[in-house]
Design an enzyme around this catalytic site. Sequence first.
Site, PDB file in Angstrom:
ATOM      1  N   LYS A 191      53.310 -68.483 -30.291  1.00 57.56           N
ATOM      2  CA  LYS A 191      54.126 -68.861 -31.460  1.00 57.56           C
ATOM      3  C   LYS A 191      53.456 -70.025 -32.189  1.00 57.56           C
ATOM      4  CE  LYS A 191      55.762 -73.045 -30.125  1.00 57.56           C
ATOM      5  NZ  LYS A 191      55.275 -74.260 -30.737  1.00 57.56           N
ATOM      6  N   ASP A 235      60.968 -74.049 -25.402  1.00 62.54           N
ATOM      7  CA  ASP A 235      60.406 -72.956 -26.207  1.00 62.54           C
ATOM      8  C   ASP A 235      60.597 -71.585 -25.570  1.00 62.54           C
ATOM      9  OD1 ASP A 235      59.481 -74.767 -28.059  1.00 62.54           O
ATOM     10  OD2 ASP A 235      57.413 -74.776 -27.321  1.00 62.54           O
TER      11      ASP A 235
HETATM   12  O1  C5P Z   1      61.250 -78.377 -22.853  1.00 60.83           O
HETATM   13  P1  C5P Z   1      59.873 -78.617 -22.392  1.00 60.83           P
HETATM   14  O2  C5P Z   1      59.796 -78.832 -20.898  1.00 60.83           O
HETATM   15  O3  C5P Z   1      58.882 -77.584 -22.843  1.00 60.83           O
HETATM   16  O4  C5P Z   1      59.398 -79.976 -23.053  1.00 60.83           O
HETATM   17  C1  C5P Z   1      58.218 -80.633 -22.671  1.00 60.83           C
HETATM   18  C2  C5P Z   1      58.325 -82.075 -23.100  1.00 60.83           C
HETATM   19  O5  C5P Z   1      58.286 -82.158 -24.527  1.00 60.83           O
HETATM   20  C3  C5P Z   1      59.605 -82.766 -22.703  1.00 60.83           C
HETATM   21  O6  C5P Z   1      59.493 -83.328 -21.423  1.00 60.83           O
HETATM   22  C4  C5P Z   1      59.744 -83.836 -23.763  1.00 60.83           C
HETATM   23  O7  C5P Z   1      58.856 -84.909 -23.479  1.00 60.83           O
HETATM   24  C5  C5P Z   1      59.188 -83.147 -24.989  1.00 60.83           C
HETATM   25  N1  C5P Z   1      60.222 -82.523 -25.851  1.00 60.83           N
HETATM   26  C6  C5P Z   1      61.086 -83.337 -26.557  1.00 60.83           C
HETATM   27  N2  C5P Z   1      62.035 -82.774 -27.372  1.00 60.83           N
HETATM   28  C7  C5P Z   1      62.112 -81.446 -27.503  1.00 60.83           C
HETATM   29  C8  C5P Z   1      61.239 -80.588 -26.800  1.00 60.83           C
HETATM   30  C9  C5P Z   1      60.294 -81.168 -25.971  1.00 60.83           C
HETATM   31  O8  C5P Z   1      61.034 -84.569 -26.449  1.00 60.83           O
HETATM   32  N3  C5P Z   1      63.036 -80.925 -28.330  1.00 60.83           N
END
Ligand code: C5P
Length: 302
Positions: free
Chosen positions: A20, A144
């Site tokens: 994506k 995601d």
């Molecule tokens: O959700 P995911 O584990 O993929 O996110 C990875 C990191 O990206 C999170 O630990 C956070 O630091 C950051 N993140 C964020 N806000 C979001 C998505 C991701 O701060 N909406």
Amino acid sequence: MRTAYPLRVKNSVTVYAPAKINLALRVGSPRPDGFHPLNTVFCSLDLYDVIDVEQADELSLELVGCELEVDEHNLALRAARALQTRTGTNHGARITITKTIPVAGGMAGGSANAAGVLVGLNELWDLGLTASELAELGSELGSDVPFCLMGGLAIGTSRGENLVPIRPGFFQSWVLIVNDEGMSTPAVFKKYDELRPEPHEPASIEEIVAALQGSSIDGLVGLLVNDLAEPAFHLRPDIRRTFERAHGSGIATVLSGSGPTIAILCTSDQEADVLAEGLRNDGMRVLRAVGPAVGPHIVRSN
Ligand code: C5P
């Protein structure tokens, strides 16, 4: 020949899991849980990792085409374990992922793999989980993952897991400038907070959403936007230089996710091919893609 498993359980399944990009990514100040509220537009591309899952006693994962070491933190493996726990199945699987999506490239490669594994194992093990049950499981794995299960074109809010699909007015031809050195998403969000410490809501994406549903690609000129670009450029001045060289090509140029991949929207495949050739001659690593593309799909099941 007799199969070793009941008829509806498969021996092996192959899934194509698309990458994506974000056509808009507006970020707010962090919530109490540390995640950032987003207004984003996700778009799947026809750039796929291929996920093969085969019946086995234990779970195992092999990555082909990248140098990433597999460990217990791997999101694809965590997805498989989450599905085992959720359903109580006693099946295992040998998972092989052939990578095309750049690793740590801002194109949700890890999340796409997790989504593809959920779809593949749901079929392999004949679990019968619905799309919304898979999305719920996916949102526990990463922000995601729900979009990576859905595919196409969608607005994402909350931390990105809250999705509303949108019908595109047209399909788009993309040139992607990829970089071998990936970026850490948490590091880019942290730099964002340093650059914008005051409390704020994510900006509106209404204008771009309307333009995406319009009848002409020209309505998108200059509209693609990513609030993570500036922090990413602070961390990686080389990506800022590449972005500045690419800027002004095609209809619009945008950093995808937390970078370093740069996506350039073109009016036609022909224009994209010419641009890609020129950028390659400038020494850049370039991929071509079409998006929106369909989400993860089973291409073989037997
Ligand atoms: O959700 P995911 O584990 O993929 O996110 C990875 C990191 O990206 C999170 O630990 C956070 O630091 C950051 N993140 C964020 N806000 C979001 C998505 C991701 O701060 N909406």
